[in-house]
Design an enzyme around this catalytic site. Sequence first.
Site, PDB file in Angstrom:
ATOM      1  N   LYS A 176     -34.933  77.029  -6.501  1.00 42.03           N
ATOM      2  CA  LYS A 176     -34.567  78.448  -6.641  1.00 42.03           C
ATOM      3  C   LYS A 176     -33.160  78.694  -6.092  1.00 42.03           C
ATOM      4  CE  LYS A 176     -35.829  81.383  -3.307  1.00 42.03           C
ATOM      5  NZ  LYS A 176     -34.933  82.308  -2.610  1.00 42.03           N
ATOM      6  N   ASN A 177     -32.887  78.195  -4.883  1.00 43.05           N
ATOM      7  CA  ASN A 177     -31.616  78.541  -4.238  1.00 43.05           C
ATOM      8  C   ASN A 177     -30.413  77.791  -4.814  1.00 43.05           C
ATOM      9  OD1 ASN A 177     -32.893  80.430  -2.736  1.00 43.05           O
ATOM     10  ND2 ASN A 177     -32.948  79.224  -0.838  1.00 43.05           N
ATOM     11  N   CYS A 228     -33.279  92.529   6.007  1.00 43.30           N
ATOM     12  CA  CYS A 228     -34.582  92.253   5.417  1.00 43.30           C
ATOM     13  C   CYS A 228     -35.494  91.825   6.543  1.00 43.30           C
ATOM     14  CB  CYS A 228     -34.493  91.215   4.304  1.00 43.30           C
ATOM     15  SG  CYS A 228     -34.225  89.571   4.894  1.00 43.30           S
ATOM     16  N   ARG A 269     -28.892  89.898   8.389  1.00 45.47           N
ATOM     17  CA  ARG A 269     -28.260  89.238   7.246  1.00 45.47           C
ATOM     18  C   ARG A 269     -27.031  89.976   6.699  1.00 45.47           C
ATOM     19  NH1 ARG A 269     -32.783  86.860   3.392  1.00 45.47           N
ATOM     20  NH2 ARG A 269     -31.165  85.343   2.977  1.00 45.47           N
ATOM     21  N   ASP A 290     -36.138  77.555   6.142  1.00 45.71           N
ATOM     22  CA  ASP A 290     -37.089  77.924   5.090  1.00 45.71           C
ATOM     23  C   ASP A 290     -38.395  77.128   5.156  1.00 45.71           C
ATOM     24  OD1 ASP A 290     -35.287  79.784   4.189  1.00 45.71           O
ATOM     25  OD2 ASP A 290     -34.567  78.584   2.503  1.00 45.71           O
ATOM     26  N   ARG A 311     -41.785  85.125  -5.613  1.00 41.69           N
ATOM     27  CA  ARG A 311     -40.314  85.178  -5.639  1.00 41.69           C
ATOM     28  C   ARG A 311     -39.725  83.768  -5.674  1.00 41.69           C
ATOM     29  NH1 ARG A 311     -37.665  87.715  -0.892  1.00 41.69           N
ATOM     30  NH2 ARG A 311     -35.992  86.669  -1.992  1.00 41.69           N
TER      31      ARG A 311
HETATM   32  N1  EPU Z   1     -24.275  85.429   8.359  1.00 47.55           N
HETATM   33  C1  EPU Z   1     -23.384  86.335   8.896  1.00 47.55           C
HETATM   34  N2  EPU Z   1     -22.431  86.885   8.083  1.00 47.55           N
HETATM   35  C2  EPU Z   1     -22.325  86.555   6.769  1.00 47.55           C
HETATM   36  C3  EPU Z   1     -23.232  85.618   6.216  1.00 47.55           C
HETATM   37  C4  EPU Z   1     -24.198  85.067   7.043  1.00 47.55           C
HETATM   38  O1  EPU Z   1     -23.442  86.653  10.090  1.00 47.55           O
HETATM   39  O2  EPU Z   1     -21.440  87.082   6.088  1.00 47.55           O
HETATM   40  C5  EPU Z   1     -25.316  84.816   9.226  1.00 47.55           C
HETATM   41  C6  EPU Z   1     -26.720  85.247   8.828  1.00 47.55           C
HETATM   42  O3  EPU Z   1     -27.070  86.482   9.402  1.00 47.55           O
HETATM   43  C7  EPU Z   1     -27.555  84.100   9.338  1.00 47.55           C
HETATM   44  C8  EPU Z   1     -26.652  82.885   9.140  1.00 47.55           C
HETATM   45  O4  EPU Z   1     -25.322  83.414   9.008  1.00 47.55           O
HETATM   46  O5  EPU Z   1     -27.828  84.244  10.713  1.00 47.55           O
HETATM   47  C9  EPU Z   1     -26.964  82.030   7.924  1.00 47.55           C
HETATM   48  O6  EPU Z   1     -27.142  82.862   6.789  1.00 47.55           O
HETATM   49  P1  EPU Z   1     -26.745  82.397   5.307  1.00 47.55           P
HETATM   50  O7  EPU Z   1     -25.624  83.255   4.830  1.00 47.55           O
HETATM   51  O8  EPU Z   1     -26.567  80.915   5.276  1.00 47.55           O
HETATM   52  O9  EPU Z   1     -28.052  82.787   4.517  1.00 47.55           O
HETATM   53  P2  EPU Z   1     -28.069  83.225   2.995  1.00 47.55           P
HETATM   54  O10 EPU Z   1     -26.990  82.547   2.271  1.00 47.55           O
HETATM   55  O11 EPU Z   1     -28.216  84.696   2.902  1.00 47.55           O
HETATM   56  C10 EPU Z   1     -29.549  81.247   2.106  1.00 47.55           C
HETATM   57  C11 EPU Z   1     -30.854  81.109   1.391  1.00 47.55           C
HETATM   58  C12 EPU Z   1     -31.990  81.475   2.330  1.00 47.55           C
HETATM   59  C13 EPU Z   1     -31.942  80.520   3.523  1.00 47.55           C
HETATM   60  C14 EPU Z   1     -30.572  80.601   4.201  1.00 47.55           C
HETATM   61  C15 EPU Z   1     -30.386  79.602   5.328  1.00 47.55           C
HETATM   62  C16 EPU Z   1     -30.221  81.581  -0.892  1.00 47.55           C
HETATM   63  C17 EPU Z   1     -30.289  82.500  -2.046  1.00 47.55           C
HETATM   64  N3  EPU Z   1     -30.841  81.983   0.222  1.00 47.55           N
HETATM   65  O12 EPU Z   1     -29.469  82.607   2.522  1.00 47.55           O
HETATM   66  O13 EPU Z   1     -33.191  81.276   1.616  1.00 47.55           O
HETATM   67  O14 EPU Z   1     -32.941  80.851   4.457  1.00 47.55           O
HETATM   68  O15 EPU Z   1     -29.524  80.358   3.218  1.00 47.55           O
HETATM   69  O16 EPU Z   1     -30.552  78.318   4.872  1.00 47.55           O
HETATM   70  O17 EPU Z   1     -29.642  80.507  -0.983  1.00 47.55           O
HETATM   71  C18 EPU Z   1     -35.452  81.648   1.063  1.00 47.55           C
HETATM   72  O18 EPU Z   1     -35.295  80.956   0.054  1.00 47.55           O
HETATM   73  O19 EPU Z   1     -36.598  82.013   1.472  1.00 47.55           O
HETATM   74  C19 EPU Z   1     -34.303  82.064   1.846  1.00 47.55           C
HETATM   75  C20 EPU Z   1     -34.332  83.096   2.699  1.00 47.55           C
END
Ligand code: EPU
Length: 419
Positions: free
Chosen positions: A22-23, A117, A122, A305, A397
């Site tokens: 998915k990701n 969320c 996030r 995850d 999802r």
């Molecule tokens: N963060 C910030 N600022 C930003 C972006 C991130 O502070 O601008 C922080 C977040 O709050 C968090 C950390 O950085 O503490 C890591 O977040 P990341 O941005 O890596 O998460 P994401 O890209 O929103 C993806 C996956 C998630 C998975 C995380 C961590 C996708 C679509 N989603 O989320 O997947 O948990 O990386 O590996 O790729 C899931 O599939 O259930 C899921 C939540």
Amino acid sequence: MDRFRVTGRVRLAGSIPISGAKNAALPSLCACLLTGEKLQIENVPPVRDVRTTLRLLQYIGVDVEETAEGSVLLKAAGLEKPEAPYDLVKTMRASVLVLGPLLARTGRARVSLPGGCTIGARPIDFHIEALRRMGARIEVEHGYVTAKSSRLRGVEYHFPGRSVTGTENLLMAATLAAGTTVLHNCATEPEVADLARLLRAMGAKIEGAGTTTIHVEGVDALHSAAHRIIPDRIEAGTFLVAAALTGGDVTLRECAPEHLGTVLDLLERCGQGIEKNDGEIRIIGKVPPAPVDMATGPYPEFPTDLQAQFMVLMTQATGTSVIRETIFENRFQHAAELRRMGASISLSGRNATVKGASRLSGACLMATDLRASACLVLAGLVAEGETIIDRVYHVDRGYVRIEEKLRKLGARLERIQGS
Ligand code: EPU
């Protein structure tokens, strides 16, 4: 709303295929916005987040054709509405992945702020800051990110923290920027490397994806390409835990053992037998598992995850395990539901202390987010009696027909259709 009914204590055995990730699919689908030519994406998992992404792309003006199950043909010739409205973004935070490509290709984008969320705040401040450095004028008001720019320009940017979708958004934006972009402290997840593989097939000049420093030399235009999505390492990890919990003997086909190094090591430390072959993993479960202390972290560390699923496994271990969640500040909501089933879990900040072995008993449970709901399904598999899990749309999802795959392994699990 649909519910699951699980009747526990059945040993799982057999073999199942793993679906596309998915990701990895979500950013690859959004990459179609970078070109007016056709993109053919294969091994796209038919999960709800993918459906939402396809709806969002259609809203923006992309022609979407599903040629067979898992095959999607996309053509983003005219982009009438470079916008991600709140109604779509609120159900799926990954919608923010249209921001970078829309801005790079059309010079404008309006994307609803994803907001917090259940697993944490996030924010998307890294995405916004980096795009501003590339020359975008970005305003955040009325709950929307409104961005405008003439051609983005290449920059050197150091992510303050590792972000998966942040890296993906910037990677996509940089492919069409003028000059070279160097991104430091990038996420190294296999899903980032998979997106880069697609972008390179489209004519992008990218080096270093999958490491913490990525170089992108912008080009004037990208072109048509075909791409196959990598297997879902989180789905695979979820089934491995299911097998371990029930002392089962399960083979996962069409998966990528090379993306699951830390997870497989941890399962071995818990006493589970693991055999790896090309594209296959066999697990010979051992009950009870040994307790282990573990922490989540950016790839190649243990994935957040899979933290909830591992917590269930640790409730069955003979002894105490400490699980530390370092990525999201509120990702222990499943602990309260597991306690209702009889687990002994105490929380202190980012640490969960799990004392095993607990005899779990079936109960009525509420799914709160995608991975937490998968963990409740696993808990139902080892609990005595019947477990009812409400709000399984969270599971849908990100998992492809989880109940059918588990049933194929012998689980007693059924979906009760809601009204
Ligand atoms: N963060 C910030 N600022 C930003 C972006 C991130 O502070 O601008 C922080 C977040 O709050 C968090 C950390 O950085 O503490 C890591 O977040 P990341 O941005 O890596 O998460 P994401 O890209 O929103 C993806 C996956 C998630 C998975 C995380 C961590 C996708 C679509 N989603 O989320 O997947 O948990 O990386 O590996 O790729 C899931 O599939 O259930 C899921 C939540």
